[in-house]
Design a protein around this motif. Sequence first.
Motif, PDB file in Angstrom:
ATOM      1  N   VAL A  68       4.283  -4.209 -30.149  1.00 27.92           N
ATOM      2  CA  VAL A  68       5.611  -3.916 -30.703  1.00 27.92           C
ATOM      3  C   VAL A  68       6.467  -3.212 -29.646  1.00 27.92           C
ATOM      4  CG1 VAL A  68       6.850  -2.494 -32.378  1.00 27.92           C
ATOM      5  CG2 VAL A  68       4.913  -3.888 -33.120  1.00 27.92           C
ATOM      6  N   LEU A  95      10.949  -3.604 -37.925  1.00 25.64           N
ATOM      7  CA  LEU A  95       9.637  -3.898 -37.340  1.00 25.64           C
ATOM      8  C   LEU A  95       8.876  -2.609 -37.054  1.00 25.64           C
ATOM      9  CD1 LEU A  95       7.725  -6.089 -36.346  1.00 25.64           C
ATOM     10  CD2 LEU A  95       8.796  -5.926 -34.099  1.00 25.64           C
ATOM     11  N   SER A  98       7.288  -1.308 -40.080  1.00 22.66           N
ATOM     12  CA  SER A  98       6.188  -2.119 -40.610  1.00 22.66           C
ATOM     13  C   SER A  98       4.865  -1.849 -39.914  1.00 22.66           C
ATOM     14  CB  SER A  98       6.521  -3.607 -40.464  1.00 22.66           C
ATOM     15  OG  SER A  98       6.451  -4.022 -39.106  1.00 22.66           O
ATOM     16  N   ARG A 106       3.395  -7.111 -42.824  1.00 26.41           N
ATOM     17  CA  ARG A 106       4.221  -7.012 -41.625  1.00 26.41           C
ATOM     18  C   ARG A 106       4.892  -8.338 -41.271  1.00 26.41           C
ATOM     19  NH1 ARG A 106       0.603  -5.009 -38.677  1.00 26.41           N
ATOM     20  NH2 ARG A 106      -0.144  -6.969 -37.779  1.00 26.41           N
ATOM     21  N   VAL A 110       8.434  -9.477 -39.015  1.00 26.28           N
ATOM     22  CA  VAL A 110       8.356 -10.239 -37.767  1.00 26.28           C
ATOM     23  C   VAL A 110       9.182 -11.514 -37.886  1.00 26.28           C
ATOM     24  CG1 VAL A 110       6.819 -11.409 -36.138  1.00 26.28           C
ATOM     25  CG2 VAL A 110       6.079  -9.287 -37.240  1.00 26.28           C
TER      26      VAL A 110
END
Length: 360
Positions: A68, A95, A98, A106, A110
């Motif tokens: 990430v 994001l 998450s 998640r 995304v």
Amino acid sequence: MSEAADLETGVGLDAGQAHPGTSAAFVLGWQMAELYRPKRSGPFEREDDADLPGIGSLKAEARIEILVGQVQVGLTALGEPIRKAGLPAIGFDALRLSLGENEQARQPAVMALHREILGSLTAADFRLGTAYGLGRALADTCRKPTDEHSLQAELSKYRISSLLAWLDDLGSAFPAHAAHTVSVSLQRWGDWTDELGDTQPMPDGTIAALGRQGEIWRSLLSGEKAGTEMLETGNYLDAAHHLSKQMRSILRSVIRHFPLLSLAILLLVGLGITLLAIGGSSRIVAGASSLIAAFGLTWKGLGTALGRLAKRLEQPLWATALDGAIANAITLLPDNTQDHRRRRALAMQLPASHETPPTA
């Protein structure tokens, strides 16, 4: 930089034409594919703290967090063309929030980010949108297969054709010796899988080899590695042999298309050798030079013209020979006899659940 170094590195060929954001967009697409469908935990994950852990030893959640972060870095790097296009900055908060969720929870975040990235990059610069889509698609092609059926699905003619078209469109935007080399290697995988069909069992280690193959393709297209860094001495010798064959083919083609000129050149060369052998008088040499000049040629002019032609052909032909040698060096197929580094054998020694580190 010397001319020899130019030939090896690609400077003066197509290296200067690389589009600055293409590789960054490609890597971002690859990372988003990893984030949407992360690999399952591998055998390297462990609880003990006897040693400082490497990325492969981290828990899946920690690796996702690193990934990430890398996506955020990629978005920052591509923020300038988006801003210049007058588009709003891409949001990242959803994001980040998450991260504490499981994979199923998640994925919507995304997916939403993916759609925003794809739309913004395509609107800002079509090359960036295409490169992002290529990174996502190539990652899926190499990471999704788990058996022969899924392998054939991912390397079907339709998917291969789409990937090759994108690579062709972006050829000069990627680093030197990258797009064409990956195209050749990818095409070989597609042809090999198509020939495999339903008549032969899939060789052991194919899935591991394809996973490692994807890492190599990614490293070239992202600029992590230069194509020439993949070459061994044997690959350079193969390239030189290929170049000599090309030069002979060009010479035969010139002779077929310009028979009279070729005959005149051969006669002039023969005359020169004869004069040197018999030590002819200056009157004979002067007469021969007058005869040559009558055809609009001189010894110096002829040599200069041939030298200029050879120099113009040398760089593109050598670059093409290097592309072929790099494709041979990196293609991890069982029938590749020019894998002088034995990369396929090394890939097959990796554990079946080999977990690759998040991409840089």
